[in-house]
Design a protein around this motif. Structure first.
Motif, PDB file in Angstrom:
ATOM      1  N   THR A 285      19.767  20.686  17.662  1.00  0.00           N
ATOM      2  CA  THR A 285      20.479  19.435  17.897  1.00  0.00           C
ATOM      3  C   THR A 285      21.940  19.671  18.250  1.00  0.00           C
ATOM      4  O   THR A 285      22.643  18.740  18.637  1.00  0.00           O
ATOM      5  CB  THR A 285      20.395  18.511  16.677  1.00  0.00           C
ATOM      6  OG1 THR A 285      20.915  19.198  15.518  1.00  0.00           O
ATOM      7  CG2 THR A 285      18.952  18.092  16.419  1.00  0.00           C
ATOM      8  N   VAL A 286      22.395  20.911  18.101  1.00  0.00           N
ATOM      9  CA  VAL A 286      23.716  21.336  18.563  1.00  0.00           C
ATOM     10  C   VAL A 286      23.515  22.619  19.342  1.00  0.00           C
ATOM     11  O   VAL A 286      22.835  23.531  18.864  1.00  0.00           O
ATOM     12  CB  VAL A 286      24.698  21.567  17.396  1.00  0.00           C
ATOM     13  CG1 VAL A 286      26.056  22.039  17.920  1.00  0.00           C
ATOM     14  CG2 VAL A 286      24.853  20.318  16.543  1.00  0.00           C
ATOM     15  N   ASP A 311      18.597  13.949  22.343  1.00  0.00           N
ATOM     16  CA  ASP A 311      19.682  13.703  21.385  1.00  0.00           C
ATOM     17  C   ASP A 311      20.313  15.028  20.974  1.00  0.00           C
ATOM     18  O   ASP A 311      20.221  15.457  19.825  1.00  0.00           O
ATOM     19  CB  ASP A 311      19.138  12.943  20.174  1.00  0.00           C
ATOM     20  CG  ASP A 311      20.240  12.521  19.219  1.00  0.00           C
ATOM     21  OD1 ASP A 311      21.388  12.376  19.663  1.00  0.00           O
ATOM     22  OD2 ASP A 311      19.947  12.349  18.022  1.00  0.00           O
ATOM     23  N   LEU A 313      23.833  17.547  21.168  1.00  0.00           N
ATOM     24  CA  LEU A 313      25.258  17.706  21.449  1.00  0.00           C
ATOM     25  C   LEU A 313      25.479  19.123  21.965  1.00  0.00           C
ATOM     26  O   LEU A 313      25.298  20.097  21.226  1.00  0.00           O
ATOM     27  CB  LEU A 313      26.100  17.460  20.200  1.00  0.00           C
ATOM     28  CG  LEU A 313      27.620  17.647  20.389  1.00  0.00           C
ATOM     29  CD1 LEU A 313      28.153  16.689  21.440  1.00  0.00           C
ATOM     30  CD2 LEU A 313      28.368  17.458  19.078  1.00  0.00           C
ATOM     31  N   GLY A 335      22.364  12.107  24.422  1.00  0.00           N
ATOM     32  CA  GLY A 335      22.986  13.424  24.385  1.00  0.00           C
ATOM     33  C   GLY A 335      24.430  13.370  24.836  1.00  0.00           C
ATOM     34  O   GLY A 335      24.874  12.412  25.475  1.00  0.00           O
ATOM     35  N   ARG A 398      26.403  16.207  11.825  1.00  0.00           N
ATOM     36  CA  ARG A 398      24.992  15.862  12.003  1.00  0.00           C
ATOM     37  C   ARG A 398      24.238  15.909  10.681  1.00  0.00           C
ATOM     38  O   ARG A 398      23.321  15.115  10.463  1.00  0.00           O
ATOM     39  CB  ARG A 398      24.334  16.779  13.023  1.00  0.00           C
ATOM     40  CG  ARG A 398      24.950  16.735  14.404  1.00  0.00           C
ATOM     41  CD  ARG A 398      23.927  16.710  15.514  1.00  0.00           C
ATOM     42  NE  ARG A 398      23.330  15.380  15.655  1.00  0.00           N
ATOM     43  CZ  ARG A 398      22.706  14.961  16.757  1.00  0.00           C
ATOM     44  NH1 ARG A 398      22.605  15.780  17.807  1.00  0.00           N
ATOM     45  NH2 ARG A 398      22.172  13.768  16.823  1.00  0.00           N
ATOM     46  N   ASN A 405      23.752   9.411  16.511  1.00  0.00           N
ATOM     47  CA  ASN A 405      23.263  10.183  17.643  1.00  0.00           C
ATOM     48  C   ASN A 405      24.357  11.108  18.150  1.00  0.00           C
ATOM     49  O   ASN A 405      25.482  11.112  17.641  1.00  0.00           O
ATOM     50  CB  ASN A 405      22.718   9.266  18.749  1.00  0.00           C
ATOM     51  CG  ASN A 405      23.781   8.356  19.337  1.00  0.00           C
ATOM     52  OD1 ASN A 405      24.962   8.697  19.397  1.00  0.00           O
ATOM     53  ND2 ASN A 405      23.366   7.177  19.781  1.00  0.00           N
ATOM     54  N   ALA A 406      24.041  11.926  19.160  1.00  0.00           N
ATOM     55  CA  ALA A 406      24.977  12.944  19.632  1.00  0.00           C
ATOM     56  C   ALA A 406      26.258  12.328  20.191  1.00  0.00           C
ATOM     57  O   ALA A 406      27.353  12.870  20.007  1.00  0.00           O
ATOM     58  CB  ALA A 406      24.307  13.825  20.682  1.00  0.00           C
ATOM     59  N   GLU A 410      30.027  13.083  18.810  1.00  0.00           N
ATOM     60  CA  GLU A 410      31.153  13.458  19.669  1.00  0.00           C
ATOM     61  C   GLU A 410      32.328  12.511  19.459  1.00  0.00           C
ATOM     62  O   GLU A 410      33.490  12.950  19.365  1.00  0.00           O
ATOM     63  CB  GLU A 410      30.714  13.442  21.126  1.00  0.00           C
ATOM     64  CG  GLU A 410      31.818  13.836  22.095  1.00  0.00           C
ATOM     65  CD  GLU A 410      31.410  13.652  23.543  1.00  0.00           C
ATOM     66  OE1 GLU A 410      31.797  14.482  24.380  1.00  0.00           O
ATOM     67  OE2 GLU A 410      30.707  12.657  23.844  1.00  0.00           O
TER      68      GLU A 410
END
Length: 491
Positions: A285-286, A311, A313, A335, A398, A405-406, A410
């Protein structure tokens, strides 16, 4: 393009399966590390469609081919199951067994998380005649080897220059330990797309998945002869109790190493693009992109678009030459792409970035991290290390706010950054220096988690508001505490 990557790595899913690499003990006193990690797994049922379960059928159901049953066998051979037995015959499975699956397994019944307690891997060899995992075995660090100031490991390796001098300014500036009462990155998988990661390091024990080497198509990512990927991973997730090494920002996160550079130190754009696809497919997810990834390459842009449609980042270095940045291809995509600039203790950039491209800055000069093998703590300089700090921060957010969400993650990173050089945002420094602890603790006005809104309706709205208010009060108190600690650290 995800389908193309699946075909590319179909026969070698063992190499990128999300099983934490176990480091061999260097001394008789060294205990084996915790083998648990976030993986894909399946709970064996008594029957499937009226027939006893077997590996060939499971492989066909979840991987599209019964021939891939050998991969599942290799991942589970010798693993002690809850009933005390273990897998020795692919045709004989007991109800309730937990089978770890390759990273690309999909279908009803596939679970993702830590394999429930009760299954323990052993060091017993696989029975004679079974297939062995593809890829080279991971070299173990020799306890008698002398430290290398450049972090080299293995013949023919072009190591990235690093200094044995040490400065902890970056970790002191980050003061990430102020976030650990609220989040340590647990349950978040961070892909490091660079030179691989040395999974044998004590500081990363239990935190590194096997990963993938996309340069050869059938290798593993948990080895590193250049050192930069290992240094990035350590900045993100090094054990906070390890000696001689600064703790990572998110010490409970899992690292997925994806190697895009071989021993020569060179990389190909197609490998970088495939690496991003592999990271997304594996569930990261990252995604932290090292300096080998060219944001201007069309293949990379296409893969980044895929990541933004999920989704995910993606954290990358701000460009040093003109580029057309990718955008999500779907209106509902969540994303995000975060562009980071590296600075030194004096806030001077480590590279000349394109105007108005830096969103936030992070330490990127004279950063202390750990080298591969027996190199120990080394000092590194480069944008990729600033990327690692921002990726570690993203893992904290996260894990602490899984409902975001991403894009919202951010925004939280932007909104909690400390202004540098004047107003925020600034045309050079963007929102400013990242503040990992504040991004977890500080309440942000008008931030709306996914699925939570004024018009969501339902009888639980009042309770949800009270919960959010309580979290805000707790977070506000934690924020004041960490700000005091941060000021003391800065002197």
């Amino acid at each position: 393009m995800l389908a193309n990557v699946g075909r590319l790595l179909a026969g070698v899913a063992v190499a990128c399966c999300l099983v934490v690499a176990m480091a061999g003990p260097s001394t008789a006193q060294k205990a084996p590390p915790d083998p648990q990690a976030y993986v894909k797994y399946y709970v064996v049922a008594a029957t499937y469609q009226g027939q006893p379960e077997n590996l060939a059928e499971i492989a066909n159901r979840f991987l599209g081919s019964g021939e891939r049953s050998a991969e599942i066998y290799n991942l589970n051979a010798g693993r002690v199951q809850p009933d005390g037995a273990s897998l020795t015959d692919p045709a004989r499975l007991n109800r309730g067994w937990y089978l770890v699956l390759p990273w690309d397994a999909a279908g009803e019944g596939v679970k993702y998380g830590q394999v429930p307690s009760g299954t323990k891997p052993t060091r017993r060899p696989a029975p004679t005649g079974t297939a062995k995992p593809s890829g080279s075995p991971r070299p173990s660090a020799s306890p008698s080897a002398s430290p290398s100031p450049t972090g080299t490991k293995g013949p023919g390796c072009t190591a990235v220059a690093a200094s044995s001098s040490r400065s902890d300014w970056a970790q002191l500036r980050m003061a990430a330990d102020g976030a650990w009462d609220l989040s340590r990155g647990n349950g978040v998988m961070v892909a490091v797309v660079d030179s691989g990661v040395d999974g044998d390091l004590e500081q990363l024990s239990g935190r590194v998945a096997v990963g993938a080497d996309v340069t050869v198509g059938n290798g593993r990512g948990d080895t590193d002869c250049h050192g930069t990927g290992t240094a990035m991973a350590s900045i993100i997730a090094a054990d906070s109790s390890a000696e001689r090494t600064p703790a990572g920002l998110a010490p409970d996160a899992t690292i997925l190493p994806v190697r895009v550079v071989g021993a020569s130190g060179k990389s190909r754009a197609t490998d970088a693009a495939n690496a991003i696809e592999v990271a997304v497919s594996a569930g990261a997810t990252v995604v932290a992109l090292g300096s080998h990834v060219d944001l201007a390459d069309p293949a990379v842009v296409a893969s980044l678009t895929t990541a933004l449609n999920h989704d995910v980042l993606v954290v990358a270095g701000a460009p040093t030459r003109p580029v057309t940045l990718p955008a999500a291809g779907e209106s509902s995509a969540t994303g995000a792409l975060l562009l980071v600039g590296g600075v030194g203790a004096d806030n001077q950039f480590v590279e000349e970035y394109q105007p108005n491209t830096v969103e936030v800055v992070a330490p990127g000069a004279d950063v202390t991290s750990v080298g591969p093998g027996d190199a120990g703590p080394l000092s590194y300089t480069g944008t990729r290390f600033a990327v690692a700090f921002a990726a570690g921060q993203a893992a904290l957010v996260r894990a602490g706010y899984p409902e975001l969400n991403a894009v919202q993650v951010e925004q939280r990173i932007h909104g909690t950054a400390d202004a540098v050089g004047g107003d925020s945002p600034d045309d050079r420094y963007g929102a400013g220096m990242i503040n990992p602890a504040a991004s977890v603790a500080r309440p942000i006005e008008d931030e709306r988690p996914v699925g939570v809104g004024a018009d969501s309706g339902g009888g639980g709205g009042g309770l949800g508001a009270l919960v959010l208010l309580g979290l805000a009060l707790i977070g506000g108190g934690a924020f004041l505490t960490l700000q005091l600690r941060r000021r003391r650290a800065l002197g």
